[in-house]
Design an enzyme around this catalytic site. Structure first.
Site, short mmCIF file in Angstrom:
data_model
loop_
_atom_site.label_atom_id
_atom_site.label_comp_id
_atom_site.label_asym_id
_atom_site.label_seq_id
_atom_site.Cartn_x
_atom_site.Cartn_y
_atom_site.Cartn_z
N TYR A 1 0.86 -1.18 0.00
CA TYR A 1 0.00 0.00 0.00
C TYR A 1 0.89 1.23 0.00
O TYR A 1 1.90 1.27 0.71
CB TYR A 1 -0.88 0.01 1.26
CG TYR A 1 -1.64 1.30 1.45
CD1 TYR A 1 -2.93 1.44 0.94
CD2 TYR A 1 -1.07 2.39 2.10
CE1 TYR A 1 -3.63 2.63 1.08
CE2 TYR A 1 -1.76 3.58 2.25
CZ TYR A 1 -3.04 3.69 1.74
OH TYR A 1 -3.72 4.87 1.88
N GLU B 1 -3.43 7.59 -3.86
CA GLU B 1 -3.50 6.34 -3.11
C GLU B 1 -3.33 5.20 -4.10
O GLU B 1 -4.18 5.02 -4.98
CB GLU B 1 -4.84 6.23 -2.36
CG GLU B 1 -4.86 5.04 -1.42
CD GLU B 1 -6.13 4.95 -0.59
OE1 GLU B 1 -7.24 5.04 -1.17
OE2 GLU B 1 -6.02 4.78 0.63
#
Ligand code: GDP
Ligand code: MN
Length: 397
Positions: free
Chosen positions: A118, A206
């Site tokens: 991530y 993101e």
């Protein structure tokens, strides 16, 4: 302004970030063509079909699917295009999918297992600095990771005067447990990603997941990109990426006429001049037990034409049960505003079907109040802030 995955990836690629390649398709036939084209460069018949909507969690909702040949690609594209996709991030009724991104399959087998990380870039408002937030726990809901295993989330803050330093990029690669070619590629990836964030004036990147492929390449598989609306004037090419069908129609209309409107959940419509007063007004409505339906700053020139447009916008929200107009007449005289309200009200006629509470303070406030009170319209005037809020409460209960 939010971007679709395919647009976000284009922005990233423009700054040298390696992405999972893909081509957008609006029909199953276009999807097949896209697949053929990708196979020319990848040599693989496998593709992924990804719904393009402004919401994450598409995989869970059935909006991301693997196709192992062109026939499957056509069927899957046919299923996804036009579907009402429901994910944890969409409204309950879901969002209609009008296009898909056909991508190369980057989870191919090889010397090592692919692994998902991530990574996001955003502003830390507490420190006033940009930061890279990253985790070994990619591909899943980062909120869940933060809840159950917060020690697996790392952050790296960037000094605005120095920018991202090489040792910081190496630290990220190290903390993600990488070595060898993957380590080197991750430092390049992070460096390019940060350059893209600054260069595009983004407010959020993101990338979930960032993938380490089985042959140790680092790739952005997903891209959630939010651009700063206040910087769009210097990125004219980005304006074309705006997808109006993904935005609140009242907000779109307000922007066109230069009004600052934000849609909210409540039932008290607000028309205020100045952002600070608008926020104070919303607080007051809350304190009196109500709930604002919108934030609306009509700006310095609250003339009849502008008041009328503002009325029209507020009334488009079916939840509105009363409208509170709170104007401070500093430069603009209150009696002019009051006349504007009366004129707009008369122009709109039956369109106004909710009570209106007006508080005008400042130059000629007394004349303004008389004007409102003698208009014979369903408009209540108030002088004090609290009095206005209480009248609103009375009107909606
Ligand atoms: P999201 O569900 O909206 O976050 O969409 P993502 O773009 O993150 O994709 C969801 C999931 O699809 C990923 O976490 C992967 O597990 C899977 N996926 C994405 N690309 C590929 C691919 O190229 N091959 C395979 N096999 N799976 C993929
Ligand atoms: Mn994702």
């Amino acid at each position: 302004m939010n971007l679709h995955e395919y647009q976000g990836k284009e922005v990233l690629a423009g700054f040298g970030v390696t992405i999972q390649r893909g081509i957008v398709a609006k029909t199953p036939a276009e999807a097949v063509e896209a697949g053929k084209k990708l196979t020319e460069t990848t040599g693989s018949p496998w593709h992924v079909v990804k719904a393009q909507i402004h919401a994450g969690g598409r995989g869970k909702g059935g909006g991301v699917k693997l196709a192992k040949n062109l026939a499957e690609l056509e069927t899957i594209a046919g299923d996804i295009i036009g579907m009402q996709l429901i994910t944890p991030q969409t409204p309950p009724e879901g969002k209609k999918v009008s296009q898909v991104l056909v991508t190369e399959d980057v989870y191919y087998p090889g010397a090592s297992e692919p692994s998902e990380f991530y990574m996001s870039v955003l502003l830390n408002r507490a420190s006033g600095r940009n930061m890279i937030m990253y985790s070994t726990e990619g591909g899943m809901d980062i909120e869940a990771v933060a809840e159950s295993t917060p020690h697996l989330i790392f952050t790296e803050e960037i000094d605005p005067a120095l920018g991202l330093l090489p040792f910081q990029a190496r630290k990220v690669a190290f903390n993600l447990g990488l070595s060898g070619a993957a380590f080197k590629d991750m430092t390049k990836f992070v460096t390019a990603l940060y350059r893209a964030y600054e260069g595009s004036d983004a407010s959020l990147f993101e990338i979930n997941p960032v993938l380490k492929t089985s042959d140790d390449r680092i790739i952005a598989v997903d891209a959630k990109v939010t651009l700063d609306d206040n910087s769009l004037f210097r990125h004219k090419d980005f304006e074309a990426m705006r997808d109006l069908s993904e935005e609140n129609p009242i907000e779109v209309e307000a922007r066109e006429v230069g009004l600052n409107y934000v849609d909210l959940e409540g039932n008290v419509g607000c028309m205020v001049n100045g952002a600070g007063l608008a926020m104070a007004t919303m607080d007051l409505i809350k304190q009196a037990g109500g709930d604002p339906a919108n934030f609306l700053d009509v700006g310095g020139t609250a003339d009849a034409a502008r008041v009328e447009i503002a009325f029209r916008l507020i009334l488009k929200d079916p939840a509105v049960k009363a409208i509170l107009i709170n104007i401070f007449g500093g430069i603009v005289r209150c009696d002019r505003v009051a006349q504007g309200i009366v004129d707009a009200y008369k122009n709109l006629g039956d369109a106004i079907n909710v009570p209106i509470i007006v508080r005008l303070q400042g130059t000629n406030a007394d004349i303004a109040k008389k004007l409102i009170d003698s208009s014979g319209l369903n408009v209540l005037s108030a002088t004090a802030f609290q009095e206005a809020a209480d009248k609103v409460q009375e009107a909606i209960s």
